[in-house]
Structure formats: C-alpha cells, structure tokens
Write a protein that holds these residues in place. Structure first.
Motif, short mmCIF file in Angstrom:
data_model
loop_
_atom_site.label_atom_id
_atom_site.label_comp_id
_atom_site.label_asym_id
_atom_site.label_seq_id
_atom_site.Cartn_x
_atom_site.Cartn_y
_atom_site.Cartn_z
N THR A 282 0.83 -1.20 0.00
CA THR A 282 0.00 0.00 0.00
C THR A 282 0.86 1.25 0.00
O THR A 282 0.61 2.20 -0.74
N SER B 167 1.24 4.20 -2.77
CA SER B 167 1.00 5.58 -2.38
C SER B 167 2.10 6.49 -2.90
O SER B 167 1.83 7.56 -3.47
N ARG C 128 1.83 6.61 -6.72
CA ARG C 128 0.69 7.41 -7.17
C ARG C 128 1.02 8.91 -7.09
O ARG C 128 0.68 9.68 -8.00
N GLU D 95 -4.21 5.98 -11.95
CA GLU D 95 -5.45 5.21 -11.78
C GLU D 95 -5.16 3.79 -11.27
O GLU D 95 -5.87 3.28 -10.40
N ALA E 121 -4.07 3.92 -7.54
CA ALA E 121 -5.22 4.20 -6.68
C ALA E 121 -6.11 2.96 -6.55
O ALA E 121 -6.61 2.65 -5.47
N LYS E 122 -6.28 2.25 -7.67
CA LYS E 122 -7.09 1.03 -7.66
C LYS E 122 -6.48 -0.03 -6.75
O LYS E 122 -7.18 -0.66 -5.95
N HIS E 123 -5.16 -0.21 -6.83
CA HIS E 123 -4.49 -1.22 -6.01
C HIS E 123 -4.56 -0.86 -4.53
O HIS E 123 -4.76 -1.73 -3.68
N GLU E 124 -4.39 0.43 -4.22
CA GLU E 124 -4.53 0.86 -2.83
C GLU E 124 -5.93 0.53 -2.30
O GLU E 124 -6.09 0.08 -1.17
N THR E 125 -6.93 0.77 -3.14
CA THR E 125 -8.32 0.50 -2.74
C THR E 125 -8.53 -0.98 -2.45
O THR E 125 -9.21 -1.35 -1.49
N ARG F 38 -6.91 -1.78 0.92
CA ARG F 38 -7.65 -1.19 2.03
C ARG F 38 -8.97 -1.93 2.25
O ARG F 38 -9.42 -2.07 3.39
N GLN F 39 -9.59 -2.39 1.17
CA GLN F 39 -10.84 -3.13 1.31
C GLN F 39 -10.62 -4.45 2.04
O GLN F 39 -11.47 -4.87 2.84
#
Length: 334
Positions: A190, A194, A197, A221, A224-228, A231-232
């Motif tokens: 993550t 970050s 990104r 993009e 940001a998608k991988h971070e999401t 985090r999920q």
C-alpha cells in the motif's frame, strides 16, 4: 601469483544497475534540495546526494579500470533546477526513506552473486550508507508524526500448530483473520503504491510529451485502484486502517525532470511493486489474497511492458550490458 579476475556478468549487472538508479536519484534529490524549505530535512537531503554521488563515482572508476563502457545514465540535462516546486518537502523525505530502503535491500541482496573483493567491499559500504540514511529519515518522519505505520494487532496469547487446512481459506466466502506477515506485506505494498501514485500524478501534469502524460495518468489510476483493493481487505477483516500521508502536489506544470527520467523512475517503481507482490504471494497462505496479488501483478506487468515500449520508441531506454551475439558476428562475414 596474484589472481586478478575480470568482472563476471552478475558483477557487471549489479554495478550497471547501481549506476542507473543512483544517477537518476541524484537528479531527483537535487531538485528536492533546490526547493527545500524544511530545515530539519537539510542534512538528510545532503546525505542522500552524497550517497548517490559516491555510488556513481565508484562504479565509474571500476568500469574505467576494466575498460568497460560507462553507462549514459542521467545527467544535469535530465534535471531543471530552475523549475519550481512540484512535490512537498514531506514527500521528498518519504522518497528518500523509500530510496534508502531500496538501496539497502538491493546492495545486500547482490552480495551473494559477487566474487571480487572490490565489488563486495563497494556494495557492503553502500548497504551501510543507505541503511544509516534510512534510519535517519525514519527518525525524522517519526519526530514529525508522519511515519506511515502498519496496522496494530493484539498480542498473541500462545504459540500453537495449525489444526486444519481451513487456515488456507478459499477464494470466496468467509476467511480466517489475516496473519501479521500478510498484514506486513499489505502495508508495504500500500505504501509503495502511495508513493508511486504521488510521483506519477505529478509527472502527469509536468511531462512534455502527451504520450507520457497519458501514461502517467494511467499509472495514477492503477495505483489508486491497487490501494483500494488492499484497504478493502483490511476493512473486511476489521483491521484498524494504517496511517496514511498523501503528499501535496503543487500546481506547477514546469517539469523539474526530463520525460526520460520520469519514465525510468516510473519503470523502477513498477519493478519494485512487482517484486513486492511476488514476495507477498510467497508469504501469503490465504487463497483470496493470492488471487488479488496474481490479478494485480498481471496488470502492473502489462503497464510496465507498455512503459518500456514507450521508452524504446523515444530512444530513452538504455541497453543493459549483454552477451556477444555470435549469430550477428557470423552474418557479418557473409
């Protein structure tokens, strides 16, 4: 008789890679030093410049003694010291911490493929230099309350063996809690995304080439998608979210770096991500996490491949040292 062996392929590869990475980082840190307003970071920035310069000069000396071509790498033509600030001073400190960690790990990992004393001495010293820089950067980030920490977990009450294969979990359905090792990899990946990104977001507004700007937008993009995704996973597991510090990007469109350097830095970050995902796959026992990593690594490998093609098209991709093409030599005689 004193044995004076020539450099072997692994030593050439290690030295060449060190030259490329550090000549690039020197340019980036030069810009950070030029716009820095945080007096607490001054010494760390200067140490980073000294370390990068040391690596570049030592590799050049070894290659010259071996009559080996000096890499082109990156020079003052790749940094515009007249350009205004693109990133915050806090991001500069985060970058130096990240760069120092990567330099320490790379130098230590390369030692096992080095035979010559001078090469081993060089990378041993390099590892020590960057380890100290890393610790100094960590101490300052902690002092500022800006160190990105991993999630916390409750202390383990007792050590025990696994009793069932359900520990592996499936691709869907209910999953057992994340292990500390899995959490460590999620946090590391993550943080890498970050930093990436932030970098490519700034590059997307400053790059001169429309193709490079578009490539950087795509990278923003993806990161940001991988971070999401990561985090999920934490949210679903009820894990306290790790601290996060998104660094400010200015409104400047005056590029402090050449498009060539920005593409190389992005390629380096994707390589670090691929390595990080690979290490996570090897350490992860939950099948759903393996599924995430496998899918994400395929996406970032495609992104990296497209970046290499773009660099080749613009003649920004420097050819690494390679073995002699015997077939080409034979064809020259025809």
């Amino acid at each position: 008789m004193e044995h004076s062996p020539k450099l072997v392929s692994s030593e050439v590869a290690a030295l060449w890679s060190a030259y490329m990475q550090n000549s690039m980082s020197y340019c980036i840190v030069q810009h950070f030093a030029n716009v820095n307003e945080d007096h607490d970071s001054t010494d760390i920035i200067q140490t980073a410049l000294t370390n990068c310069s040391y690596v570049v000069n030592e590799v050049k000396l070894i290659f010259e003694n071996e009559n080996h071509a000096i890499p082109i790498g990156f020079t003052q033509e790749d940094v515009n010291l007249k350009a205004g600030r693109l990133y915050s001073d806090l991001f500069a400190l985060r970058y130096i911490k990240h760069m120092a960690a990567a330099g320490t790990a790379a130098a230590a990992a390369l030692l096992e493929v080095l035979a010559r004393n001078d090469a081993r001495d060089f990378f041993s010293k390099t590892s020590q230099m960057f380890m100290k820089l890393y610790n100094d950067a960590c101490d300052l980030l902690l002092k500022k309350g800006a160190f990105v920490r991993s999630p916390t977990i409750a202390p383990m009450e007792k050590a025990e063996y696994l009793q069932s294969e359900t520990f592996l979990s499936g691709l869907i359905g209910k999953h057992r809690p994340l292990t500390a090792i899995e959490l460590a990899h999620i946090s590391k990946n993550t943080e890498t995304n970050s930093i990436g990104r932030t970098f490519v977001s700034g590059f997307s507004q400053a790059a001169k080439s429309p193709e490079v700007r578009k490539y950087m937008e795509r990278g923003t993009e993806i990161a940001a998608k991988h971070e999401t995704v990561f985090r999920q996973v934490l949210i679903e597991d009820g894990v306290p979210m790790p601290s996060t510090w998104d660094s400010t990007i200015s409104q400047s469109i005056d590029a402090p770096f050449s498009d060539k350097l920005m593409m190389f830095q992005t390629n380096s970050l994707t390589a670090i991500s691929i390595a990080g995902y690979g290490a996570a796959i090897g350490a992860t026992l939950r099948k759903d996490l393996d599924g995430h990593y496998t899918r994400l690594v395929a996406e970032i490998m495609q992104y990296a491949n497209d970046g290499i093609k773009l660099m080749i098209e613009n003649q920004w991709m420097e050819q690494p040292p390679q073995n002699i093409d015997r077939e080409a030599l034979r064809n020259r005689r025809v």
